[in-house]
Design an enzyme around this catalytic site. Structure first.
Site, PDB file in Angstrom:
ATOM      1  CE1 TYR A   6      10.704  -1.907  -1.175  1.00 37.74           C
ATOM      2  CE2 TYR A   6       9.517  -3.835  -1.948  1.00 37.74           C
ATOM      3  CZ  TYR A   6       9.669  -2.813  -1.040  1.00 37.74           C
ATOM      4  OH  TYR A   6       8.796  -2.690   0.001  1.00 37.74           O
ATOM      5  CB  THR A  10       4.197   0.435   4.997  1.00 41.58           C
ATOM      6  OG1 THR A  10       5.027  -0.647   4.568  1.00 41.58           O
ATOM      7  CG2 THR A  10       3.710   1.226   3.800  1.00 41.58           C
ATOM      8  CG  ASP A  11       8.444  -2.386   7.561  1.00 41.63           C
ATOM      9  OD1 ASP A  11       7.439  -2.816   6.967  1.00 41.63           O
ATOM     10  OD2 ASP A  11       9.592  -2.832   7.373  1.00 41.63           O
ATOM     11  CD  GLU A  59      -7.573 -12.646  31.998  1.00 45.66           C
ATOM     12  OE1 GLU A  59      -6.823 -13.543  32.432  1.00 45.66           O
ATOM     13  OE2 GLU A  59      -8.818 -12.762  31.955  1.00 45.66           O
ATOM     14  CE  LYS A  74       3.291  -3.496   6.037  1.00 46.55           C
ATOM     15  NZ  LYS A  74       4.712  -3.263   5.688  1.00 46.55           N
ATOM     16  CB  THR A  78       8.017   0.794  -0.013  1.00 49.59           C
ATOM     17  OG1 THR A  78       8.559  -0.211   0.836  1.00 49.59           O
ATOM     18  CG2 THR A  78       7.618   0.155  -1.335  1.00 49.59           C
TER      19      THR A  78
END
Length: 359
Positions: free
Chosen positions: A56, A122-123, A316, A195, A42
Site C-alpha cells: 500500500y 510503526t517502523d 563480555e 516492534k 500506515t
C-alpha cells in the site's frame, strides 16, 4: 421570620438549586482538549483494494481526514489536528524529531491542551517515542499511535487505535507515565516498547518487562509504571538544538572485520553503538577498528542484536579498560538515541554511563 426574610430565603434556595443543576448538567460535557500531531505512516495509508495490507501507499491521508473518519472522537475529547510531516516512518529524520519535540513542548505549556496524540508509522515509532520520552518537559500525557493496516483495509486497526489513544491522552491516570505507545489495546512505555513482528497487529511488545496497561472496552487500566527517569526528570533540553550529533549503529556478525566501524569513524561519527552478539560481545578482529575509533574521540556503546536483555558492564568486554559504555537493556536503536542526547551534554564516558543507568 417576616415575609421579606422568608422571600429572600426562598430566592436563595432556588438560586442554589438552579446552580447545582447547571453544574451537574455541565460536568459530563467537560471533555479534555487533545491535540493530534500527524507525521504520516500506515495509519495515514491507502491500498488499492480492501484486502491490500502489503504494498500500500503510506502517508497519504491528511490529519483532518484521519479525525473525520472517526466521528466517535467528538464524544470523548475536543480534538484538533496539525500536520507536522507526511512521511513513511522509515524516512524519519532528526530534523523532524526536533521540530516535533519543540512543538509538543509548546503545546503542553498551554492551559487549553490536556494531552497530545502523535500519529506515526510503526517502523520507527519506538525511536520517536523514546526520543520524546527524554526531551518532553511536561507530565501531561503524550501518546504515539499507529497501525499495521492502512485505513482502506478490511479490519483496519488505525481508527480504533486512534480513538483509544485519544481516550488515553485525556485520562488523568495517564499523566506522569512518560511518553506512551498505544496499539492493539495495549499501553506500552516509549522507553521499553519495540516492534517485534513484521506484519501483525500485536507487533508492539516490551520484552521481559511487559506492558504498562491495557484497554478494557474504552477504559485504560494501568498495572505498573516505568521507573526510569523521563520527561520532566531528565537533563536534556532541545529548545535551542538545531541538530543532533551523528551516531551510527554497527551490527556484528560472524567474520566481521571492523570495516563498518572504520566507515562510521571516517564519516565523522561522534558515537558508535555496537550491536554485538550475545551479551554485547565484540569480535577480536573488530578491536583494531574500535581502538582507532576511540583514538579519534568516538564514544562507543555496547548493545546487543538479540533484541532484549541487560548488557553486563565488564562482562563480555573490558569496559573499564577501553572506555566502553554498557547500554543496560536498551536495544541498539534506542541506545543510539540516548547517546546522541548525551553527547549534547558531555563526552565524559563515566557521565554517559551514568545516563544509561538512569534513563
Amino acid at each position: 421570620m417576616n415575609r421579606k426574610m422568608i422571600l429572600c430565603f426562598v430566592v436563595m434556595c432556588l438560586l442554589a438549586f438552579s446552580l447545582q443543576i447547571a453544574f451537574a448538567a455541565e460536568a459530563p460535557n467537560k471533555l479534555p482538549n487533545i491535540k493530534i500531531l500527524a507525521t504520516g505512516g500506515t495509519i495515514a495509508g491507502a491500498g488499492v483494494t480492501s484486502t491490500t495490507t502489503v504494498g500500500y501507499t503510506a502517508a497519504v491521508t491528511p490529519v483532518g481526514k484521519l479525525i473525520s473518519n472517526v466521528p466517535e472522537l467528538a464524544k470523548v475529547a475536543n480534538v484538533s489536528g496539525e500536520q507536522v510531516s507526511q512521511i513513511a516512518s522509515e524516512s524519519m529524520t532528526m530534523e523532524i524529531w526536533l521540530q516535533l519535540a519543540k512543538r509538543v513542548n509548546q503545546l503542553l505549556a498551554q492551559d487549553d491542551v490536556d494531552g497530545i496524540v502523535i500519529t506515526h508509522g510503526t517502523d520507527t515509532l519506538e525511536e520517536t517515542a523514546y526520543f520524546l520520552d527524554l526531551v518532553v518537559k511536561s507530565e501531561k500525557p503524550v501518546v504515539l499511535v499507529g497501525s499495521m493496516r492502512p485505513g482502506t483495509a478490511m479490519s483496519a486497526d488505525g481508527p480504533l487505535n486512534l480513538y483509544r489513544a485519544v481516550i488515553l491522552a485525556g485520562t488523568k491516570e495517564a499523566a506522569g507515565k512518560g511518553v506512551m505507545v498505544m496499539l492493539n489495546d495495549t499501553i506500552n512505555a516509549g522507553r521499553e516498547v519495540t516492534k517485534t513482528i513484521t506484519d501483525r497487529v500485536d507487533t508492539f511488545q516490551a520484552p521481559i518487562i511487559g506492558a504498562l496497561g491495557v484497554f478494557t472496552g474504552d477504559q485504560p487500566v494501568f498495572y505498573r509504571k516505568s521507573l526510569r527517569k523521563n520527561t520532566t526528570e531528565t537533563e536534556f533540553d532541545v529548545t535551542n538544538l538545531k541538530s543532533l550529533p551523528r551516531v551510527d549503529i554497527v551490527y556484528h556478525y560472524a567474520g566481521n572485520a571492523g570495516t563498518m566501524i572504520d566507515a562510521a569513524t571516517n564519516a565523522g561519527a561522534k558515537g558508535i553503538v555496537h550491536a554485538g552478539t550475545g551479551d554485547g560481545s565484540i569480535g577480536k578482529q573488530e578491536y583494531p577498528a574500535i581502538e582507532n575509533a576511540l583514538k579519534n574521540g568516538v564514544v562507543v556503546v555496547r548493545s546487543a542484536r538479540v533484541g532484549s536483555g541487560i548488557i553486563a558492564r565488564n562482562g563480555e568486554a573490558d569496559d573499564d579498560k577501553y572506555g566502553f559504555i554498557a547500554s543496560d537493556n536498551l536495544n541498539p536503536q534506542k541506545a543510539r538515541i540516548l547517546l546522541m542526547l548525551a553527547l549534547t551534554k558531555t563526552t565524559d564516558v563515566k557521565e554517559i554511563q551514568r545516563m544509561f543507568w538512569e534513563y
